[in-house]
Design a protein around this motif. Structure first.
Motif, mmCIF file in Angstrom:
data_model
loop_
_atom_site.group_PDB
_atom_site.id
_atom_site.type_symbol
_atom_site.label_atom_id
_atom_site.label_comp_id
_atom_site.label_asym_id
_atom_site.label_seq_id
_atom_site.Cartn_x
_atom_site.Cartn_y
_atom_site.Cartn_z
ATOM 1 N N ASP A 1 17.531 8.567 -4.499
ATOM 2 C CA ASP A 1 17.917 7.374 -3.748
ATOM 3 C C ASP A 1 16.977 7.123 -2.566
ATOM 4 O OD1 ASP A 1 20.004 7.006 -5.511
ATOM 5 O OD2 ASP A 1 21.519 7.875 -4.173
ATOM 6 N N LEU A 2 16.615 8.181 -1.852
ATOM 7 C CA LEU A 2 15.703 8.032 -0.712
ATOM 8 C C LEU A 2 14.316 7.564 -1.166
ATOM 9 C CD1 LEU A 2 16.681 11.203 1.351
ATOM 10 C CD2 LEU A 2 17.173 8.817 1.917
ATOM 11 N N LEU A 3 13.830 8.088 -2.268
ATOM 12 C CA LEU A 3 12.531 7.648 -2.797
ATOM 13 C C LEU A 3 12.596 6.190 -3.241
ATOM 14 C CD1 LEU A 3 11.421 10.780 -4.841
ATOM 15 C CD2 LEU A 3 10.334 9.859 -2.784
ATOM 16 N N ARG A 4 13.695 5.807 -3.870
ATOM 17 C CA ARG A 4 13.864 4.419 -4.302
ATOM 18 C C ARG A 4 13.847 3.475 -3.107
ATOM 19 N NH1 ARG A 4 18.232 4.876 -7.324
ATOM 20 N NH2 ARG A 4 17.095 5.069 -9.269
ATOM 21 N N GLN A 5 14.553 3.850 -2.020
ATOM 22 C CA GLN A 5 14.569 3.037 -0.804
ATOM 23 C C GLN A 5 13.178 2.931 -0.184
ATOM 24 O OE1 GLN A 5 17.473 4.711 1.857
ATOM 25 N NE2 GLN A 5 19.163 4.401 0.423
ATOM 26 N N ALA A 6 12.472 4.037 -0.143
ATOM 27 C CA ALA A 6 11.121 4.052 0.449
ATOM 28 C C ALA A 6 10.159 3.177 -0.364
ATOM 29 C CB ALA A 6 10.599 5.469 0.541
ATOM 30 N N LEU A 7 10.282 3.196 -1.667
ATOM 31 C CA LEU A 7 9.407 2.398 -2.519
ATOM 32 C C LEU A 7 9.770 0.921 -2.496
ATOM 33 C CD1 LEU A 7 9.072 4.834 -5.537
ATOM 34 C CD2 LEU A 7 7.304 4.257 -3.862
ATOM 35 N N ALA A 8 11.026 0.600 -2.214
ATOM 36 C CA ALA A 8 11.465 -0.793 -2.157
ATOM 37 C C ALA A 8 11.090 -1.453 -0.826
ATOM 38 C CB ALA A 8 12.979 -0.884 -2.363
ATOM 39 N N ALA A 9 10.876 -0.641 0.201
ATOM 40 C CA ALA A 9 10.516 -1.181 1.516
ATOM 41 C C ALA A 9 9.098 -1.756 1.456
ATOM 42 C CB ALA A 9 10.588 -0.076 2.569
ATOM 43 N N PRO A 10 8.843 -2.809 2.222
ATOM 44 C CA PRO A 10 7.499 -3.386 2.228
ATOM 45 C C PRO A 10 6.488 -2.352 2.743
ATOM 46 C CG PRO A 10 8.953 -4.556 3.756
ATOM 47 C CD PRO A 10 9.766 -3.502 3.091
ATOM 48 N N ALA A 11 5.309 -2.385 2.152
ATOM 49 C CA ALA A 11 4.257 -1.438 2.542
ATOM 50 C C ALA A 11 3.775 -1.738 3.955
ATOM 51 C CB ALA A 11 3.096 -1.518 1.561
ATOM 52 N N ALA A 12 3.497 -0.696 4.702
ATOM 53 C CA ALA A 12 2.992 -0.863 6.081
ATOM 54 C C ALA A 12 1.555 -1.367 6.015
ATOM 55 C CB ALA A 12 3.066 0.456 6.818
#
Length: 65
Positions: free
Chosen positions: A53-64
């Motif tokens: 779940d944490l990886l999914r959230q991190a990948l869904a967030a816009p790239a810095a």
């Protein structure tokens, strides 16, 4: 129980497939695994599900930028 078994014609059994999931091996820091296990226990979920779940959230967030 027999003293010896003959595995000359033995075959590996079928591995149950899990739809939508892929088995891989990851090397994670000890601190990350410990924190995930601790949080998973308090959330009453599994540590693998929590990390997923944490990886999914991190990948869904816009790239810095």
């Amino acid at each position: 129980m027999k003293a010896q078994y003959d595995f000359a014609r033995a075959q590996r059994g079928a591995v149950a497939a899990i739809d939508g999931k892929t088995r891989i091996t990851l090397l994670l820091d000890d601190a990350v695994v410990t924190a995930a296990r601790t949080r998973a226990q308090s959330d009453t979920t599994g540590s693998q599900s929590l990390i997923n779940d944490l990886l999914r959230q991190a990948l869904a967030a816009p790239a810095a930028p």
